[in-house]
Design a protein around this motif. Structure first.
Motif, PDB file in Angstrom:
ATOM      1  N   UNK A   4     -18.417 -12.438  23.377  1.00 45.92           N
ATOM      2  CA  UNK A   4     -18.479 -11.000  23.158  1.00 45.92           C
ATOM      3  C   UNK A   4     -19.530 -10.662  22.106  1.00 45.92           C
ATOM      4  N   UNK A   5     -19.594 -11.435  21.032  1.00 49.80           N
ATOM      5  CA  UNK A   5     -20.586 -11.182  19.988  1.00 49.80           C
ATOM      6  C   UNK A   5     -21.989 -11.369  20.517  1.00 49.80           C
ATOM      7  N   UNK A   6     -22.191 -12.356  21.348  1.00 48.38           N
ATOM      8  CA  UNK A   6     -23.514 -12.584  21.918  1.00 48.38           C
ATOM      9  C   UNK A   6     -23.880 -11.465  22.884  1.00 48.38           C
ATOM     10  N   UNK A   7     -22.889 -10.981  23.638  1.00 48.03           N
ATOM     11  CA  UNK A   7     -23.145  -9.882  24.565  1.00 48.03           C
ATOM     12  C   UNK A   7     -23.463  -8.594  23.814  1.00 48.03           C
ATOM     13  N   UNK A   8     -22.822  -8.391  22.664  1.00 46.61           N
ATOM     14  CA  UNK A   8     -23.050  -7.192  21.865  1.00 46.61           C
ATOM     15  C   UNK A   8     -24.412  -7.213  21.182  1.00 46.61           C
ATOM     16  N   UNK A   9     -24.930  -8.374  20.904  1.00 45.36           N
ATOM     17  CA  UNK A   9     -26.186  -8.481  20.173  1.00 45.36           C
ATOM     18  C   UNK A   9     -27.337  -7.773  20.882  1.00 45.36           C
ATOM     19  N   UNK A  10     -27.561  -8.026  22.155  1.00 47.30           N
ATOM     20  CA  UNK A  10     -28.653  -7.294  22.805  1.00 47.30           C
ATOM     21  C   UNK A  10     -28.428  -5.783  22.791  1.00 47.30           C
ATOM     22  N   UNK A  11     -27.180  -5.352  22.961  1.00 51.91           N
ATOM     23  CA  UNK A  11     -26.887  -3.922  22.927  1.00 51.91           C
ATOM     24  C   UNK A  11     -27.163  -3.356  21.534  1.00 51.91           C
ATOM     25  N   UNK A  12     -26.754  -4.089  20.503  1.00 50.15           N
ATOM     26  CA  UNK A  12     -27.014  -3.655  19.132  1.00 50.15           C
ATOM     27  C   UNK A  12     -28.516  -3.636  18.864  1.00 50.15           C
ATOM     28  N   UNK A  13     -29.224  -4.612  19.364  1.00 54.83           N
ATOM     29  CA  UNK A  13     -30.674  -4.673  19.181  1.00 54.83           C
ATOM     30  C   UNK A  13     -31.346  -3.503  19.895  1.00 54.83           C
ATOM     31  N   UNK A  18     -33.810   1.845  19.563  1.00 59.16           N
ATOM     32  CA  UNK A  18     -33.767   3.270  19.906  1.00 59.16           C
ATOM     33  C   UNK A  18     -33.735   4.128  18.640  1.00 59.16           C
ATOM     34  N   UNK A  19     -32.916   3.727  17.683  1.00 61.40           N
ATOM     35  CA  UNK A  19     -32.842   4.467  16.424  1.00 61.40           C
ATOM     36  C   UNK A  19     -34.169   4.413  15.674  1.00 61.40           C
ATOM     37  N   UNK A  20     -34.830   3.262  15.708  1.00 64.90           N
ATOM     38  CA  UNK A  20     -36.124   3.141  15.038  1.00 64.90           C
ATOM     39  C   UNK A  20     -37.153   4.060  15.691  1.00 64.90           C
ATOM     40  N   UNK A  21     -37.130   4.170  17.020  1.00 63.66           N
ATOM     41  CA  UNK A  21     -38.039   5.096  17.723  1.00 63.66           C
ATOM     42  C   UNK A  21     -37.761   6.539  17.308  1.00 63.66           C
ATOM     43  N   UNK A  22     -36.471   6.873  17.189  1.00 68.79           N
ATOM     44  CA  UNK A  22     -36.121   8.232  16.761  1.00 68.79           C
ATOM     45  C   UNK A  22     -36.601   8.494  15.341  1.00 68.79           C
ATOM     46  N   UNK A  23     -36.438   7.504  14.473  1.00 67.65           N
ATOM     47  CA  UNK A  23     -36.919   7.640  13.090  1.00 67.65           C
ATOM     48  C   UNK A  23     -38.428   7.841  13.078  1.00 67.65           C
ATOM     49  N   UNK A  24     -39.130   7.042  13.863  1.00 63.90           N
ATOM     50  CA  UNK A  24     -40.591   7.166  13.936  1.00 63.90           C
ATOM     51  C   UNK A  24     -41.004   8.550  14.438  1.00 63.90           C
TER      52      UNK A  24
END
Length: 79
Positions: A4-13, A18-24
């Motif tokens: 589950x943690x490994x599956x969540x990692x790509x989603x978190x990444x 996405x958040x970094x693009x919004x910040x930019x």
């Protein structure tokens, strides 16, 4: 659970990217607003300076008119 943690990692990444693009994007908008303000302020400053000069000129004319009125009133009393 390790899966589950490994599956969540790509989603978190992905979410982080996405958040970094919004910040930019927001930083770009802020930069654009600052440029607009810098371009607009000189115009407002110039307009303010022009109005201030007109006010000073009208104040001087008002003073001169008051002095002339005072002189005319004095002459009138003399007559």
């Amino acid at each position: 659970m390790a899966m589950d943690k490994q599956d969540d990692l790509p989603e978190a990444t992905q979410r982080e990217a996405e958040l970094q693009r919004k910040i930019d994007d927001l930083q770009g908008q802020v930069t654009g607003l600052h440029r607009t303000r810098e371009e607009t302020n000189p115009e407002l400053s110039l307009e303010f300076q022009t109005l201030k000069e007109k006010l000073n000129e009208q104040s001087k004319q008002l003073e001169q008119s008051a002095e002339k009125l005072s002189q005319l009133e004095s002459e009138n009393l003399t007559l």
